[in-house]
Design a protein around this motif. Sequence first.
Motif, mmCIF file in Angstrom:
data_model
loop_
_atom_site.group_PDB
_atom_site.id
_atom_site.type_symbol
_atom_site.label_atom_id
_atom_site.label_comp_id
_atom_site.label_asym_id
_atom_site.label_seq_id
_atom_site.Cartn_x
_atom_site.Cartn_y
_atom_site.Cartn_z
ATOM 1 N N PHE A 19 -35.822 20.706 84.057
ATOM 2 C CA PHE A 19 -35.115 21.927 83.707
ATOM 3 C C PHE A 19 -36.124 23.057 83.557
ATOM 4 C CE2 PHE A 19 -32.219 18.691 82.280
ATOM 5 C CZ PHE A 19 -30.955 19.233 82.447
ATOM 6 N N GLU A 20 -35.675 24.269 83.874
ATOM 7 C CA GLU A 20 -36.473 25.452 83.626
ATOM 8 C C GLU A 20 -35.904 26.154 82.397
ATOM 9 O OE1 GLU A 20 -37.626 29.762 85.585
ATOM 10 O OE2 GLU A 20 -36.413 28.367 86.739
ATOM 11 N N ALA A 21 -36.772 26.486 81.457
ATOM 12 C CA ALA A 21 -36.357 27.259 80.287
ATOM 13 C C ALA A 21 -36.189 28.705 80.744
ATOM 14 C CB ALA A 21 -37.395 27.150 79.185
ATOM 15 N N ILE A 22 -34.972 29.237 80.578
ATOM 16 C CA ILE A 22 -34.734 30.591 81.066
ATOM 17 C C ILE A 22 -34.629 31.630 79.946
ATOM 18 C CG2 ILE A 22 -33.741 29.877 83.261
ATOM 19 C CD1 ILE A 22 -30.997 30.385 82.068
ATOM 20 N N ALA A 23 -34.356 31.193 78.726
ATOM 21 C CA ALA A 23 -34.288 32.165 77.621
ATOM 22 C C ALA A 23 -34.267 31.450 76.279
ATOM 23 C CB ALA A 23 -33.045 33.034 77.753
#
Length: 83
Positions: A19-23
């Motif tokens: 997963f990419e942390a987006i906020a």
Amino acid sequence: MEEKEIMSFKDEEGNKVDFEAIARIFLGEQEYLLLSPLEDSVEDSNIFAFRIDEDTDGNEELNLVEDDNEFEAIKKEYKKLLY
């Protein structure tokens, strides 16, 4: 260019999912992390909201937000960051 924060988890079958942390969102004293699976295409991108809690030892623990009202409040705050 900003470096992506990538987190890996195991799904129900034991497969690794990135997963990419987006906020990071703050609602009062509570902190939330929004994650997007890396394998999703832009058209069908999913965003998952996790509440950052502390376990009994003081370690951070991510808990999926399943309450609709809580999720809507996070979504509203995230939209404020975008605009």
